[in-house]
Each structure stands twice: as C-alpha cells, then as structure tokens.
Design a protein around this motif. Sequence first.
Motif, PDB file in Angstrom:
ATOM      1  N   LEU A  76       0.004 -11.359   2.300  1.00 51.51           N
ATOM      2  CA  LEU A  76       0.703 -11.477   1.011  1.00 51.51           C
ATOM      3  C   LEU A  76      -0.237 -11.267  -0.171  1.00 51.51           C
ATOM      4  N   ASP A  77      -1.475 -11.754  -0.053  1.00 49.32           N
ATOM      5  CA  ASP A  77      -2.455 -11.606  -1.138  1.00 49.32           C
ATOM      6  C   ASP A  77      -3.060 -10.211  -1.184  1.00 49.32           C
ATOM      7  N   GLY A  78      -2.881  -9.434  -0.127  1.00 52.39           N
ATOM      8  CA  GLY A  78      -3.426  -8.084  -0.078  1.00 52.39           C
ATOM      9  C   GLY A  78      -4.874  -8.039   0.391  1.00 52.39           C
ATOM     10  N   ARG A  79      -5.403  -9.157   0.898  1.00 50.45           N
ATOM     11  CA  ARG A  79      -6.782  -9.174   1.390  1.00 50.45           C
ATOM     12  C   ARG A  79      -6.900  -8.474   2.742  1.00 50.45           C
ATOM     13  N   ARG A  80      -5.819  -8.503   3.501  1.00 54.24           N
ATOM     14  CA  ARG A  80      -5.802  -7.824   4.803  1.00 54.24           C
ATOM     15  C   ARG A  80      -4.486  -7.083   4.950  1.00 54.24           C
ATOM     16  N   SER A  81      -4.524  -6.085   5.819  1.00 49.18           N
ATOM     17  CA  SER A  81      -3.305  -5.319   6.097  1.00 49.18           C
ATOM     18  C   SER A  81      -2.910  -5.506   7.555  1.00 49.18           C
ATOM     19  N   PRO A  82      -1.611  -5.614   7.823  1.00 47.87           N
ATOM     20  CA  PRO A  82      -1.182  -5.744   9.222  1.00 47.87           C
ATOM     21  C   PRO A  82      -1.377  -4.445  10.002  1.00 47.87           C
ATOM     22  N   SER A  83      -1.611  -4.593  11.292  1.00 40.63           N
ATOM     23  CA  SER A  83      -1.740  -3.421  12.162  1.00 40.63           C
ATOM     24  C   SER A  83      -0.368  -2.758  12.317  1.00 40.63           C
ATOM     25  N   LYS A  84      -0.364  -1.582  12.905  1.00 39.60           N
ATOM     26  CA  LYS A  84       0.890  -0.855  13.118  1.00 39.60           C
ATOM     27  C   LYS A  84       1.849  -1.681  13.981  1.00 39.60           C
ATOM     28  N   ARG A  85       1.295  -2.320  14.983  1.00 43.36           N
ATOM     29  CA  ARG A  85       2.101  -3.151  15.875  1.00 43.36           C
ATOM     30  C   ARG A  85       2.701  -4.344  15.117  1.00 43.36           C
ATOM     31  N   ASN A  86       1.901  -4.964  14.257  1.00 43.32           N
ATOM     32  CA  ASN A  86       2.398  -6.081  13.466  1.00 43.32           C
ATOM     33  C   ASN A  86       3.417  -5.636  12.424  1.00 43.32           C
ATOM     34  N   LEU A  87       3.263  -4.418  11.899  1.00 45.97           N
ATOM     35  CA  LEU A  87       4.269  -3.890  10.975  1.00 45.97           C
ATOM     36  C   LEU A  87       5.619  -3.770  11.676  1.00 45.97           C
ATOM     37  N   GLU A  88       5.596  -3.310  12.919  1.00 45.42           N
ATOM     38  CA  GLU A  88       6.830  -3.204  13.699  1.00 45.42           C
ATOM     39  C   GLU A  88       7.427  -4.580  13.953  1.00 45.42           C
ATOM     40  N   ARG A  89       6.570  -5.560  14.252  1.00 44.59           N
ATOM     41  CA  ARG A  89       7.051  -6.925  14.471  1.00 44.59           C
ATOM     42  C   ARG A  89       7.655  -7.507  13.194  1.00 44.59           C
ATOM     43  N   ILE A  90       7.002  -7.244  12.067  1.00 47.10           N
ATOM     44  CA  ILE A  90       7.518  -7.745  10.790  1.00 47.10           C
ATOM     45  C   ILE A  90       8.883  -7.137  10.515  1.00 47.10           C
ATOM     46  N   GLU A  91       9.013  -5.825  10.706  1.00 48.51           N
ATOM     47  CA  GLU A  91      10.293  -5.144  10.469  1.00 48.51           C
ATOM     48  C   GLU A  91      11.376  -5.680  11.394  1.00 48.51           C
ATOM     49  N   THR A  92      11.053  -5.844  12.677  1.00 52.42           N
ATOM     50  CA  THR A  92      12.017  -6.368  13.638  1.00 52.42           C
ATOM     51  C   THR A  92      12.424  -7.788  13.270  1.00 52.42           C
ATOM     52  N   ALA A  93      11.456  -8.624  12.950  1.00 52.32           N
ATOM     53  CA  ALA A  93      11.758 -10.008  12.572  1.00 52.32           C
ATOM     54  C   ALA A  93      12.599 -10.049  11.299  1.00 52.32           C
ATOM     55  N   TYR A  94      12.252  -9.222  10.335  1.00 50.84           N
ATOM     56  CA  TYR A  94      13.001  -9.189   9.077  1.00 50.84           C
ATOM     57  C   TYR A  94      14.459  -8.814   9.317  1.00 50.84           C
ATOM     58  N   ARG A  95      14.685  -7.744  10.080  1.00 50.02           N
ATOM     59  CA  ARG A  95      16.060  -7.297  10.332  1.00 50.02           C
ATOM     60  C   ARG A  95      16.841  -8.340  11.129  1.00 50.02           C
ATOM     61  N   THR A  96      16.177  -8.983  12.103  1.00 45.56           N
ATOM     62  CA  THR A  96      16.835 -10.005  12.910  1.00 45.56           C
ATOM     63  C   THR A  96      17.232 -11.206  12.055  1.00 45.56           C
TER      64      THR A  96
END
Length: 191
Positions: A76-96
């Motif tokens: 959230l602070d922009g200090r780190r970026s999620p990996s591609k796999r975590n981006l997919e998990r975030i998208e899946t969790a968000y939609r669910t």
Amino acid sequence: MPERNIEFGKFGARGIKGHEAVARQLDALAGFVVTPITARRGLAARLHYLTRSAHAREAARAAGLTVTDRTLTAWLDGRRSPSKRNLERIETAYRTVRRHNVARYLLARLNRAGRGTRVEFHPLDQSQVSRPQQRVVEYRTLNVRRWDRIVESWAVGDEAALDDAWISEVVVDLGSQWGQYEYVTNIGFAA
C-alpha cells in the motif's frame, strides 16, 4: 437434457454459453474496479477494498490472499511490489470478496419483490453457416422471477452450477425450442 448442443459451431455458428453471458452481465452490475491491477492506482484500489476492515481482511484470507499485514502495508505504501503470482491472488481475492459483498444486493435488485427482471436473449450468430444448415432463431424476451440459484452460483464462482441453474430455471421456460438458446451472442437485462 435432450436439447444440449454436443457439437456447437460444427457448421460455423458463433456464440457463447448463456450462463457465461449472464456472468458477464452480473460482473458489470457488480461494478469491479476498472483500472488494471498492473497500474499503481488499480492495485491500491483493490488492496484498500480488501483491507478496509477486519471482516474484509478475513474474507480476503479466506479467498486466498495469505500474506502478512506487514507485506500488505508495504504494498500500500509503495515500498514493495507484489509478484505476478501475488497480483493474480489479489485479483482473485478481490473479485471473490466483491461478488460475495454485492450478491445480496443484486439478488434483491433482480427479484424486485417477486416482479422479476426482463431478460433479452440475442440469438447465436449464423452468418458463417451455409443456408441449408441455418436454424430459424429469433430474438426473445422473458421475465425471470427466480434469481436465487443463479446469483448464488455466480457469487461463489461455480460455473457448472451457474450453467445448470440458468438452463433449468430460465432457458427451459422459453418453450419447446429452448435448446436453440443454450448458446447466444448476448444476454441483456437492465436491473
């Protein structure tokens, strides 16, 4: 069910399964974040949605986003970026989580206290089918009053249950030629 299409598209017809078109319409009504998750703004919007309360965090964890609170804060602070796999998990969790949160509202909106919602069936595209093999399929409308199983299946992401609910509770009500509307170009309803 006897009218299920086994070899759809064999002669050049084009379309999608009716339940897929319904899922698209319900997704549009759910109002997901439009900005892609790869953009900073899109990622932040999804993370804020998933972390705005203890209940939202719990639902995100149940949906598959199992990172620590420290990692979420760094993203959230922009200090780190999620990996591609975590981006997919975030998208899946968000939609669910979003589907779960809006399901009750959509159900009330579609059922309209027993009055239901008018549904438009746009028939499959037969422009590439030779004349002798073309069916006479026309635009149809139907007032659907029972959305419970459809919305419930959509909310949990169960495509097989959504297909079964769509066919058995809606499409069969079109009459003896309901099999012609298993595949469509579009399903429209304004709720």
